[in-house]
Design an enzyme around this catalytic site. Structure first.
Site, PDB file in Angstrom:
ATOM      1  N   HIS A   1     -16.274   3.345 -13.908  1.00 20.34           N
ATOM      2  CA  HIS A   1     -16.061   2.635 -12.806  1.00 20.34           C
ATOM      3  C   HIS A   1     -17.375   1.675 -12.342  1.00 20.34           C
ATOM      4  O   HIS A   1     -17.086   1.025 -11.572  1.00 20.34           O
ATOM      5  CB  HIS A   1     -15.512   3.385 -11.688  1.00 20.34           C
ATOM      6  CG  HIS A   1     -14.859   2.850 -10.590  1.00 20.34           C
ATOM      7  ND1 HIS A   1     -15.636   3.031  -9.236  1.00 20.34           N
ATOM      8  CD2 HIS A   1     -13.719   2.238 -10.330  1.00 20.34           C
ATOM      9  CE1 HIS A   1     -14.822   2.343  -8.561  1.00 20.34           C
ATOM     10  NE2 HIS A   1     -13.756   1.788  -9.005  1.00 20.34           N
TER      11      HIS A   1
ATOM     12  N   ASN B   1       0.930  -1.077   0.058  1.00 23.19           N
ATOM     13  CA  ASN B   1       0.095   0.023  -0.068  1.00 23.19           C
ATOM     14  C   ASN B   1       0.814   1.255   0.073  1.00 23.19           C
ATOM     15  O   ASN B   1       0.471   2.226  -0.619  1.00 23.19           O
ATOM     16  CB  ASN B   1      -0.796   0.020   1.089  1.00 23.19           C
ATOM     17  CG  ASN B   1      -2.018  -1.117   1.187  1.00 23.19           C
ATOM     18  OD1 ASN B   1      -2.224  -1.577   0.056  1.00 23.19           O
ATOM     19  ND2 ASN B   1      -2.636  -1.006   2.239  1.00 23.19           N
TER      20      ASN B   1
END
Length: 698
Positions: A450, A64
């Site tokens: 999306h 991350n």
């Protein structure tokens, strides 16, 4: 336990015209995103989590952080370069970069302390050893030297630095060793410094044979082997030091869509150079001499606030391979089998009888793949339309769409080529779909598609009937096992017509059309959320019960935040379940004292988006593909869909909202000062884990 966010001085003064625009009311998006990784790292430090799962959480926090620098920090650097003004929090890009360095340095220090002092010793005690050079016995060292000579050295190309050998290009996130040398080579050249690059083809984890090491699960990192035997690459020279380093580069692809004739070709060109874009971070062994660090910074055009000193392997996230290599069920979460539909082999009949709600990973994703597979072979199905943002490498969804096209059905796939880090994979399966006769479109210029939508048109008697799947997550069988998401399969005519109109917009040049059931970004979703927040505020001002509960991955859209602040001031009770970045400050007296924010971090990545509005005892509940981020609400194509069946709506509220508000084991609560504090059961309070509760029902 709490995770403190640093104070935010030096911010712009309040906006006198609108008190709710005061920068002091907003947390910084980037720093808030960094805080999420502290919460992930806390899972690695939790002794209640199985040991190998703790290792996985550590590696997730590292991965991350890589992506954070590749995207978020890089974006802030762009803002600094272009002289962009501060955002709602009032911080300048330069100030944000400085705070990113300080906060990320704290995270890195905690990651390596967790590895060196907690997890590595615990793994050793459990019989899973990651052996450092100092712990190798003579037999292990001999085997590793032979392995180095046979498997590693033949593919290495060390580069001595001199006027005829300039500093080489260093690939994004690749493992490298900078070597300090003394002496002269065969040509009489005095050696000072060389770079050894580890090709991506080399495994970063070496599994020692049991007959060599004595243990079934003994591993050595490639970086340790390179450092130990690097002298063999420079015969006749004295190696004075060898230091690992890694550079992270800007990975945000920028394509001017209005200036290119073919988006796919333009993206292919961009991808070819992605690994060598400008650097944003340098990770270096903590014992590396300062002159070498200055040389690296000069070559990467970085300043001191981009350096991170590492007490261990610079590519710590690669240790995640140990998780996959070690088959020790007692060191992992217990396996589970998701629920499946009773009549999954007759999906059209099942959905025709009533809406089907899926809560992944507790409900199997096979209901969706079965629906597409059956549609591909059903002679009554005329057309299939689907959006694809991310999908698995060997996608059964893509296989079914290919088969449907070969069976003569009209198939349209809206493929989002700009899905971050999946661009190359999406280009590949888009080519495959086109070769099979699928009509592939790349969405709308300037707006990422999306939304997660599937539309099937089927002839039933004399009528055409539409079957629809809408989801909060991607059509990806892998993430459906690791992420929590919600999906709805329905034959509702209004929803079917809305989805039909959305596909017309995406594949054609249709004008904006009013939808009956769905809220759509970038047209009606943002306004629809603001309208519903204001409606709750109106109810509160009228003395009626008013409440909002929302679960999203991130929140930063200023108008939504100001609307929530105003609703709080009106007396609306607001509970927000925000997994990652949240720039709203809850609990500010007179502003947000009726707003509570919590983040849940557990076994599964929380990914479902749900919005619930009390609406004067006639509640509305929407599931959506969109977070409450500026990009999702204003710059993407998204869909929010209502749950119309009262029983299913109650189930969504119970499982995806109230269940998470009751969590007192995996919840982190955000305070007005920007600190996240771990929720713990009060004395006499029954412990409750939202994810464990959902698993118990499987």
């Amino acid at each position: 336990m709490n995770i403190a966010h640093p104070a935010l001085p030096d911010i712009a003064p309040p906006n006198e015209g609108d008190p709710l625009r005061d920068p002091a009311l907003y947390l910084n998006r980037e720093l808030s995103q960094l805080d999420f990784n502290f919460r992930v790292l806390a899972q690695a430090q939790d002794p209640q989590v199985p040991l190998l799962e703790r290792l996985r959480f550590l590696c997730i926090s590292c991965t991350n952080l890589d992506e954070f620098f590749e995207i978020r920090a890089a974006t802030v650097r762009h803002a600094q370069d272009f002289g962009l003004p501060p955002g709602p929090d009032g911080l300048s890009p330069a100030a944000i970069l400085n705070r990113i360095h300080d906060r990320a340095a704290q995270l890195v220090e905690q990651q390596y302390r967790c590895w060196n002092q907690v997890l590595r010793p615990a793994l050793t005690e459990a019989g899973v050893r990651v052996l450092g050079q100092r712990t190798w016995n003579a037999r292990q060292a001999r085997w590793l030297r032979a392995y180095f000579r046979k498997e590693i050295m033949p593919v290495l190309s060390p580069l001595g630095l001199d006027p005829s050998h300039p500093f080489p290009k260093i690939l994004n996130k690749s493992l490298n060793i900078v070597v300090v040398l003394k002496g002269k080579d065969a040509f009489g050249r005095a050696g000072h410094m060389a770079i050894v690059r580890a090709p991506r083809s080399l495994s970063r984890i070496i599994h020692l044979p049991q007959n060599v090491s004595g243990g079934e699960h003994d591993f050595v990192l490639l970086s340790s082997v390179l450092s130990a035997f690097v002298d063999e690459l420079f015969p006749g020279m004295e190696v004075k030091g060898a230091y690992q380093f890694r550079v992270t580069r800007d990975s945000e692809l920028v394509v001017d869509e209005e200036e290119v004739e073919n988006l796919a070709l333009a993206l292919r060109d961009e991808l070819a150079g992605r690994g060598y874009r400008p650097a944003v971070r340098l990770e270096i062994a903590q014992d590396c001499p300062k002159p070498i660090i200055r040389t690296l910074l000069q070559n990467f055009e970085l300043s001191e606030n981009a350096v991170y000193y590492i007490d261990g392997p610079v590519n710590l996230n690669r240790v995640t391979q140990v998780y996959d290599l070690v088959q020790r069920p007692e060191l992992k979460y217990p396996a589970f089998t998701p629920r499946t539909l009773r009549n999954a082999d007759e999906m059209f009949e099942t959905v025709g009888e009533g809406d089907v709600l899926l809560h992944h990973p507790f409900d199997a994703f096979t209901a969706v793949t079965d629906l597409v597979r059956q549609a591909a072979s059903d002679p009554d199905v005329l057309a299939i339309k689907q959006t694809l943002y991310r999908t698995a490498k060997d996608s059964v969804i893509v296989d079914s769409l290919v088969q449907a096209a070969r069976n003569g059905k009209d198939v349209t796939a809206v493929v989002e080529l700009r899905a971050r880090f999946d661009e190359e994979a999406n280009l590949a399966f888009a080519d495959r779909l086109q070769d099979a006769g699928v009509q592939v479109v790349y969405g709308v210029v300037g707006y990422k598609t999306h939304g997660k939508m599937l539309l099937i048109v089927r002839r039933e008697g004399r009528k055409l009937r539409r079957y629809v799947h809408l989801g909060t997550g991607n059509y990806h069988t892998g993430t459906a096992r690791a992420y929590t998401d919600l999906g709805l399969i329905t034959a509702d005519p209004d929803i079917g017509n809305d989805v039909h109109l959305l596909f017309q917009q995406l594949s054609g040049l249709a004008a904006g059309t009013k939808l009956k059931r769905l809220l759509q970004s970038p047209f009606t979703l943002h306004a629809g959320i603001l309208k519903r927040i204001e409606r709750e505020a109106k109810h509160a001002r009228a003395g009626k019960p008013a409440r909002i509960v929302a679960k999203v991955n991130a929140l930063n859209e200023p108008k939504v935040i100001r609307a929530l602040y105003a609703a709080s001031q009106a007396g609306v009770q607001i509970d927000l379940i925000v997994r990652g970045a949240c720039t709203l400050r809850p609990g500010v007296p007179g502003v947000s004292d009726n707003i509570r924010v919590r983040s849940i971090v557990g076994r599964f990545l929380e990914h479902s988006r749900v919005y619930w509005f009390a609406n004067d005892d006639e509640p509305e509940i929407y599931c959506a593909s969109a977070d409450w981020l500026e990009r999702n609400l204003l710059h993407r194509v998204e869909a929010a869909f209502p749950i119309l069946d009262p029983k299913l709506a109650e189930r969504v509220y119970r499982e995806a909202l109230q269940n998470y508000l009751d969590d007192n084991l995996n919840a982190w609560e955000l305070d007005a000062d920007g600190e996240y504090r771990k929720r713990v059961p009060a004395e006499g309070e029954q412990p409750h884990s939202a994810q464990a509760t959902l698993l118990a029902g499987v």
